[in-house]
Design an enzyme around this catalytic site. Sequence first.
Site, PDB file in Angstrom:
ATOM      1  N   GLU A 188     -10.954  -0.415  10.105  1.00  0.00           N
ATOM      2  CA  GLU A 188     -11.912  -1.467   9.677  1.00  0.00           C
ATOM      3  C   GLU A 188     -12.280  -2.169   9.570  1.00  0.00           C
ATOM      4  OE1 GLU A 188      -9.630  -1.453   5.705  1.00  0.00           O
ATOM      5  OE2 GLU A 188     -10.784   0.358   5.039  1.00  0.00           O
TER       6      GLU A 188
ATOM      7  N   LYS B 243      -5.714   7.017   2.856  1.00  0.00           N
ATOM      8  CA  LYS B 243      -6.224   6.396   3.434  1.00  0.00           C
ATOM      9  C   LYS B 243      -7.633   6.644   3.980  1.00  0.00           C
ATOM     10  CE  LYS B 243      -4.017   1.873   2.625  1.00  0.00           C
ATOM     11  NZ  LYS B 243      -2.687   2.247   1.960  1.00  0.00           N
TER      12      LYS B 243
ATOM     13  N   HIS C 151       0.479 -10.037   2.277  1.00  0.00           N
ATOM     14  CA  HIS C 151      -0.392  -8.332   1.778  1.00  0.00           C
ATOM     15  C   HIS C 151       0.433  -8.426   0.529  1.00  0.00           C
ATOM     16  CE1 HIS C 151      -2.535  -7.968   5.479  1.00  0.00           C
ATOM     17  NE2 HIS C 151      -1.049  -7.662   6.143  1.00  0.00           N
TER      18      HIS C 151
ATOM     19  N   ARG D 200      -1.432   4.776 -11.326  1.00  0.00           N
ATOM     20  CA  ARG D 200      -0.282   3.590 -11.729  1.00  0.00           C
ATOM     21  C   ARG D 200      -0.847   3.148 -12.888  1.00  0.00           C
ATOM     22  NH1 ARG D 200       1.072  -0.183  -9.527  1.00  0.00           N
ATOM     23  NH2 ARG D 200       1.422   0.059  -7.156  1.00  0.00           N
TER      24      ARG D 200
END
Length: 616
Positions: free
Chosen positions: A200, A116, A235, A297
């Site tokens: 973040e 990430k 999530h 993908r």
Amino acid sequence: MLTSVLIANRGEIACRVIRTARRLGLHTVAVYSDADADALHVRSADEAVYIGPSPVRESYLVGEKIITAALETGAEAIHPGYGFLSENAEFAQAVIDAGLVWIGPKPGSILAMGLKDAAKKKMQDAGVPTTPGYLGDDQSLARLRQEAEAIGYPVLIKAVAGGGGKGMRKVDAPVDFADALQSCQREAAASFGNDQVLLEKWVTNPRHIEVQIFGDSHGNVVHLFERDCSLQRRHQKVIEEAPAPGMDPETREAICKAAVRAARAVDYQGAGTIEFIADGSEGLRADRIWFMEMNTRLQVEHPVTEEITGQDLVEWQLRVASGEPLPLRQEELSIDGWAIEARLYSEDPSHDFLPSIGKLETLSFGPGCRIDTGVTEGAEISPFYDPMIAKVIATGTDREAARCKLAQALRHSTIWPLRTNAGFLVKALEHTDFAMARLDTGLIAREGDALMPATHPPAEKLAEAAASLATAGGLAGFRLNAPVCIESAFLLDRQEVSIAFTPHKRAGAIAEAEDTIIAHDGQVWHLARWRVHGKSGAAPSDGSITSPMPGRVTAVAVATGDRVIARQKLLTLEAMKMEHTLVAPFEGVVAELNVSEGGQVSEGTLLVQIDRKDDN
């Protein structure tokens, strides 16, 4: 065009790829483990190759076995589906090195977007908007705490190698930062072998918006518009739709162009998804949508994009992998209508969504929807894999038409004896906030109780079923000048209930039914006569601890004769790659203990019997 393909996956995505491949005239090869020997994807393919025992680490995650199967069957290419090895750059390279065609992006593109922090830096360089945060190599507590203060609380700590919600912690205040960081790092190390994190800014009203992109080997990249995947539980996506509600043309153009820039930045080929987080507090705005990550993908939710664009994304994958240019240019793609997808799982919402494992004796879907599934009636839902039954996709001229059609299909689906989340999905689709498109990723967590399906069928349905069983059992009474009303005991999902009903008139032969199922709003219950052949059935005691699913006993914390208190741990059961702790329902004594550590148990097995015990 390729002539043959091996699908390195199972379940509904394997069936989905096989369907398109065969339509295009390709020879299809399936792979399977012990648990999948009679699976639908095995029966659907032209041939199938056994690759090992049921656990994924001994079968579907062993790249060498899959490549060998492709070479031995003469398959030209390997399609990885999603999950398993689909985003494994080493496997992709091994496929290419073996002289096979990899139906996916270049290994280098997978690596570029795999971490990430590195992906976020690359996106910043490409001019893709990213969430304010910290991506530095200095992972000391002091530096991370300093950066969190600069960003401003609340902040989100994320594992750089994370996914599926693992290695993520929201921190609301400085006093909680150190503990949250340590917890996040431990989980990240255990799950991904990498404890590095990034920070973040926490988005207070987050929406999950993603863009489907496609690239080819000729330098072309297009987008196929956006999807909204904001309805999530822990999530994990629950309901997805396309297009995104409230997306105006200017914002759509901005986010989709950003997605194309992101794909070009990593020389992307094949199907991929650029995921964004949006601050929806003032509606969707281009200056409040930021890059989150890329999935290299085909996504689980790709059918909603297919439905609004009229394109077969698996066909696009096969054509691009064959060296062909993209089937359409950007200006030739458009949105037509609305599509919503629900993920139908074999799980029990009333018991913290525990997987429900076993045989699908009854499997019937409501009408009017596209059903992408990897199972048929009579199939087994195994403890080894994801317990998805199907993806149910509704399409309409607008969002409301699609929403109503999907709710109706789920409401009229009958699946037995396994528990499903169908009733939960109906509740979610009919919740006022979802119906009005007031979406954010916290909706399910916030409204959890309101989304729980009924634990009992409606009284009229219960009385009707009871009357049928009573009549079949010869229990109907007779009374002059008035209908007979009987109150009798039945077992509803193994719990004793008293039901008042009016028996049906007997006519012709009498069925000897001893039980029935009641279906309502996607929920199914089992009703059994209390008396069978003149003998009283045994109602389960509230001290009977039974196995909620097949599994392995990993720990036993009590012995026969032990005194226990309410909520005391009795044993731990491992199933579906998760551990489940079973506890005492009340204070009492362990009267029976029928398991030992390491033992395998079936669903419904009596594990422990707790008898109430007076203090005297």
